[in-house]
Design a protein around this motif. Sequence first.
Motif, PDB file in Angstrom:
ATOM      1  N   ARG A  34      45.627  -7.724 -38.775  1.00 29.50           N
ATOM      2  CA  ARG A  34      44.692  -6.481 -38.857  1.00 29.50           C
ATOM      3  C   ARG A  34      44.546  -6.099 -40.080  1.00 29.50           C
ATOM      4  N   ASP A  35      45.643  -4.919 -41.123  1.00 27.67           N
ATOM      5  CA  ASP A  35      45.355  -4.572 -42.070  1.00 27.67           C
ATOM      6  C   ASP A  35      44.843  -4.950 -43.956  1.00 27.67           C
ATOM      7  N   HIS A  36      45.408  -6.829 -43.618  1.00 22.30           N
ATOM      8  CA  HIS A  36      45.530  -6.893 -45.154  1.00 22.30           C
ATOM      9  C   HIS A  36      44.801  -8.470 -44.568  1.00 22.30           C
ATOM     10  N   ALA A  81      54.936   2.103 -41.694  1.00 21.52           N
ATOM     11  CA  ALA A  81      56.079   0.830 -40.914  1.00 21.52           C
ATOM     12  C   ALA A  81      57.073   1.757 -40.411  1.00 21.52           C
ATOM     13  N   GLY A 117      48.779  -9.594 -58.317  1.00 24.48           N
ATOM     14  CA  GLY A 117      49.100 -10.640 -56.939  1.00 24.48           C
ATOM     15  C   GLY A 117      49.515  -9.483 -55.253  1.00 24.48           C
ATOM     16  N   SER A 118      50.097  -8.595 -55.652  1.00 24.72           N
ATOM     17  CA  SER A 118      50.928  -8.055 -54.800  1.00 24.72           C
ATOM     18  C   SER A 118      50.663  -6.759 -54.400  1.00 24.72           C
ATOM     19  N   ASP A 176      46.792  -5.328 -52.498  1.00 25.65           N
ATOM     20  CA  ASP A 176      46.246  -5.711 -51.551  1.00 25.65           C
ATOM     21  C   ASP A 176      44.850  -5.085 -52.175  1.00 25.65           C
ATOM     22  N   GLN A 235      64.111  -3.866 -38.626  1.00 22.22           N
ATOM     23  CA  GLN A 235      62.505  -3.424 -39.170  1.00 22.22           C
ATOM     24  C   GLN A 235      62.944  -1.876 -38.888  1.00 22.22           C
ATOM     25  N   ARG A 270      64.487  -1.481 -42.729  1.00 19.38           N
ATOM     26  CA  ARG A 270      63.713  -2.316 -43.870  1.00 19.38           C
ATOM     27  C   ARG A 270      62.944  -0.992 -44.744  1.00 19.38           C
ATOM     28  N   GLY A 327      53.896  -5.853 -47.156  1.00 18.41           N
ATOM     29  CA  GLY A 327      53.955  -5.765 -46.035  1.00 18.41           C
ATOM     30  C   GLY A 327      55.153  -6.344 -45.067  1.00 18.41           C
ATOM     31  N   ARG A 328      55.416  -6.940 -45.204  1.00 11.71           N
ATOM     32  CA  ARG A 328      56.381  -7.681 -44.840  1.00 11.71           C
ATOM     33  C   ARG A 328      58.093  -6.868 -44.458  1.00 11.71           C
ATOM     34  N   PHE A 340      51.017  -9.449 -52.029  1.00  9.27           N
ATOM     35  CA  PHE A 340      51.121  -7.740 -51.075  1.00  9.27           C
ATOM     36  C   PHE A 340      51.364  -8.469 -49.518  1.00  9.27           C
ATOM     37  N   PRO A 393      40.290  -7.593 -44.014  1.00  5.17           N
ATOM     38  CA  PRO A 393      39.672  -7.670 -44.744  1.00  5.17           C
ATOM     39  C   PRO A 393      39.536  -8.645 -45.841  1.00  5.17           C
ATOM     40  N   ASN A 394      40.626  -9.147 -46.126  1.00  7.13           N
ATOM     41  CA  ASN A 394      40.632 -10.418 -47.728  1.00  7.13           C
ATOM     42  C   ASN A 394      39.936 -11.843 -46.853  1.00  7.13           C
ATOM     43  N   LEU A 450      53.585 -10.066 -47.760  1.00  5.84           N
ATOM     44  CA  LEU A 450      55.041 -10.425 -48.265  1.00  5.84           C
ATOM     45  C   LEU A 450      55.577  -8.729 -48.512  1.00  5.84           C
ATOM     46  N   GLU A 483      52.213   2.437 -46.929  1.00  7.86           N
ATOM     47  CA  GLU A 483      52.397   1.607 -46.023  1.00  7.86           C
ATOM     48  C   GLU A 483      54.149   1.267 -45.644  1.00  7.86           C
ATOM     49  N   ARG A 517      41.809  -4.402 -51.879  1.00 13.30           N
ATOM     50  CA  ARG A 517      40.601  -3.987 -50.541  1.00 13.30           C
ATOM     51  C   ARG A 517      41.808  -2.894 -50.577  1.00 13.30           C
ATOM     52  N   ARG A 518      43.062  -2.463 -50.489  1.00 13.48           N
ATOM     53  CA  ARG A 518      43.131  -0.962 -50.491  1.00 13.48           C
ATOM     54  C   ARG A 518      43.438  -0.260 -51.483  1.00 13.48           C
ATOM     55  N   GLY A 527      58.598  -3.616 -42.954  1.00 11.33           N
ATOM     56  CA  GLY A 527      58.437  -3.789 -41.981  1.00 11.33           C
ATOM     57  C   GLY A 527      57.240  -4.125 -41.655  1.00 11.33           C
ATOM     58  N   ARG A 528      56.115  -4.278 -41.940  1.00 11.06           N
ATOM     59  CA  ARG A 528      55.337  -4.343 -40.793  1.00 11.06           C
ATOM     60  C   ARG A 528      55.174  -5.821 -40.338  1.00 11.06           C
ATOM     61  N   GLY A 529      54.769  -5.809 -38.969  1.00 10.97           N
ATOM     62  CA  GLY A 529      54.673  -7.188 -38.076  1.00 10.97           C
ATOM     63  C   GLY A 529      53.201  -8.497 -38.589  1.00 10.97           C
TER      64      GLY A 529
END
Lengths: 272, 270, 316, 315
Positions: free
Chosen positions: A177-179, B122, B104-105, B107, B89, B92, A165-166, A161, A182-183, A163, B118, B109-110, A169-171
């Motif tokens: 902060r977001d993943h 972004a 696993g893909s 989160d 970016q 993307r 996020g990447r 998850f 919390p984990n 990956l 997401e 907690r979300r 396009g997230r930095g």
Amino acid sequence: MRHRASLILGAVLVGLMAAAGLVSLAWTPWPLAEIDVLNKLAAPSAAHPLGTDGLGRDLLSRLMAGAANSLSVAAGAVLLGGGIGTGLGLLASAWGGRVEEALMRLCDLSFAFPALLFAIMLAAAFGPSLLNTGLAIAFINVPIFARVARGAANQVWVRDFVLAGRAAGRGRAAISRDHIVPNIAAPLIVQATIEIATAILAEAALSYLGLGAQPPAASWGRMLAEAQTLLWVAPMQAVWPGLCITAAVLGFGLLGDGLRDWADPRLVRRQA
Amino acid sequence: MTAPLLIAEGLRKTYPRPRRRLLRAEPPLVALEDASFAIAPGETLGIVGESGSGKTTLARLVMGFERPDAGCVRLDGQDIHALPPRALQRLRPRFQMIFQDPYGSLDPRRQVGWSIAEPLRAAGITGRTSLRDRVAEALEQVGLSAADAARYPHEFSGGQRQRIAIARAVVTRPALLVADEAVSALDVSVRAQILNLLMDLQEAMGLGLLFIGHDMAVIAALCDSILVMQEGRVVEAGPTARLITAPAHPYTRALMDAARGETLTRGAAP
Amino acid sequence: MIRVEGLSAALPQGQALRDVSLSVARGERLGLVGESGSGKSMLGLALMGMVPDAAQLSGRIALDGQDMTGATEAAWQPLRARKVAMIFQEPMTALDPLVRIGETVMEPLILHLKMRRRDARARALDLLAETGLTEPEAKMRQYPHQLSGGQRQRVLIALALACDPGVLIADEPTTALDAQIALRITDLLVRLSRDRGMALIFISHDLAAVARATERLAVMYGGDLVETGATAEVLANPRHPYTQGLIAARPRPDPAMIRKRLPVIPGTVPTLGDLPRGCRFAGRCAAELPRCAGTRPAPWPTASGQAACHLLEPAP
Amino acid sequence: MTRFLIRRAAGFVLTLLAVSVVVFAVMSMLPGDPALSILGIEASPEALAAMRSQLGLDAPAPARYAAWALGALKGDFGTSYAFRVPVGGLIAERLPLTLSLALGAMAVTLVLAPGLGMAAAARHGGPGDWAVMVLSQIGIAVPAFWMSILLILLFAVRLGWLPSGGFPGWDQPLAALRALVLPVIALALVQSAVLARVTRSAALEVMRLDFVRTARATGLPRRRILWRHVLPNALIPIVTIIGMQFAAIVTGTVVIESVFSLPGLGRLLLQSIANRDLITVQALVLLFAAIVVTANFLVDLAYVAIDPRLTGRQS
């Protein structure tokens, strides 16, 4: 089932100690420093539920104030050191490479100095005081949390998850902060609970050695040192402060154990 | 033929190996050697190979998670590894990925809606209502309902989670989807549903698909053409129909054998 | 060799096995097919007396004529390896990392068969050679981490064969392996079963692997045994709607099938907690009758076995 | 194998070096002037300057470090500011007591804890497991110095069987041993509680692994699985903790020596701090840290003996 019992018993013990400490800030059965030499080492009575110490001070009042000192120093130190350490660990994990390597080597090196020894050194350098004891304990906690946070964060960074996020396009900062945070919160909270228990022990030991709280401040460790000189005359003097330390440490230990089981991903996975 | 959507040219990737002797460096592990291919808009390319064949490395290079030692990946004509981070970016939303493990893909907690939104966030889309509408639309596209956005991943089965992961991947209306072993962890009865869903979405959205897997039967059912990889090298490539009727390379034949099992005579022991 | 009658297994979350009856003859190769939660692994463990502590078993299990119903751990232990042996899905972690290959295979020989070390060593070498492990002599001295997945699975097979069991249960033995290796391991199991007259229970989710390895097939769904029969017969002419759906949903490398929609079984595989009371397949079945959800279908005879479906009930 | 050992040995030496630099740097940054503490506040500035140069304090820091570190290698830690005798001699006099305390406590821990932990794991969930868990949970929470005081209360004050503190010297071996019994037990009980728990959880962790299932499927008896397969695999976390525990015991002696008024290194450290005898403190801190680093190095060596995966070739 067992972790449920740990959690409840731990919470009750910690709650009791914290409540006693909080109350002592506003009210104690007797004024903390009121010396009553005529009434020294008094047996428990209606007026002094646990009796009085070698200077005739009310024992229960001093134990309550000791709770306030002990818990606030331990919790404050762990929060401070843990916060800094967690930040460094997160940074190392997000950055990787040389930064991570250097930080972890520093942590390794710091583990060569046993915590108590380090605290003794600091107390020696900057003078014995409760504040310096707290700072020393905080300092010891920095590498511990840096390591735990970095280890936990590294495990999250390789999850799909992150990956995803990447791919979205997230930095690094946003993902941290977001993943990541919390984990890794659960293992860090568990660690903090357990480190507070360790910190209470360390504070007590330092105060016992005369390197922590200074008279007339009430501290469980100091009370034990004073009681030791009176072992032959008033053995119970040495029992109460020790019981308080044990109960507080046990409370945080049980709480940490219970939380660990509760936060165990294996158990979560099974329920899901 | 239209201009290709994705071109990979001469991709090579090595990883350093730990030294065994103090003074002599080990030769690096070659994970991928000289891989080239192209995908047209709406086309499906399958990459089949086993663990260590370099297929996952390929996915990571195409997604820009890692840099190749040599070669380039062009999306819409732009070399994604040469782009400055900001420009990558911005690109993307055009290419997204789905993963193998549906557990696993996402989160844990979300809420599902948060994860699906997401890529939109972004990409700078932040309006509450527009995010909610896009998430709802994506969920319905994959056969779930808009109300599922408020639930957590553990409330869903493996197949449903894979649908959610697909919703997240298509929410930006990309041109290319990279799927790494996206159905391998699913039960047979659910796997067929997901394969059908992928085909439906492709046709509705004109999606190009790079589908990576180890099971020849799955790849052959889904892909227009196939690339067979072994130990970091492409050993055979071609249109699916040709490849499965007349496999040239012995390794391709072995993969076909494994896929065909039930049509063989029973207990074909050596 | 093995006879199971009315075996049920209740877990806290739900019923993992419901009234399963099955027998395996000497030397027979049986495939046990199902998706996750079908109960196939639980059945395999039950035949080893190794179900999790939380599982409540009822029904009868007989091994080689010996009634093992309700047997204790102590009663099962001497039968394992000698009467019935088992290999598992994940060869990478199934061997003790601190023990050399040779010692691992010799352990049951010395312990169960009371062999002397020298004899046990020679026997272990034979066993490893029989499983097709190359350079068995050198491998005897190596540790598991020095072997590949396929090699480790061969070692585990040699270990399982050590005391010459009458039945070998293989739970997803090839799932973790690459295709080529998986084929070789499958063929090895078939050959060993033939050579030794050993019954083989091949548990897998993969129809292709089972088709290759077995002569009889048992299909499981939601803890029920839904269909049994000769492997070729069941695959060619499945009678139970679930078996039909499962076979149809499986993609095949066929030029006529490229980018064609696959026939699907709707819905998701139910978890133990929410199994239908009657036929476990109710709710997903295309040919469902009103009574399917509430009434459990009886097994009706088919060409080479049985299928448990109301549709097959002979007209009165 | 050799490569691993060489790397670990190099790491060991480098860590020792780094530790000595850190100790030196921290101690030089501390406030306080040794010359002043030796000569007293009435000393003239000239006398102070002369004393500083006599102590070598006017040299630049790297030179002072080099002189100190080279001396330390030869066992020469300089002259105590407070006692006016070589620090090396002070340490040598007190080392046997502290080492006997530490090794004694470690030995008692190793006898008590692993067996208890394995027994608890073997009876996972049963009353025996429960008893070990409860006792060890309490044991961990009891501060060692309070445990010492309670032991003194019971065995010295109430029963009068053992001395409440003090040390008669090694020339009276029997009395010396009697003086060590309570401190050793106090140190060992707490550490045993920790180690028993770690052993238990490490064993339970291993018992979940696939190869234990293989061993069961091979028909191995429970007892054999436990001792032949579970214990060796659980040893890695256990040995790691033992290394950390040795460090904890060594620092624990500082407090315990204080409780029992034993003239060991810990007492010397506290005295030196009280006297602001920095050069002695510096030597002692280095020594304690070196013991910890050495313990960790020995743990590394133990890993090699336990786990064939560490010895090189492929992994």
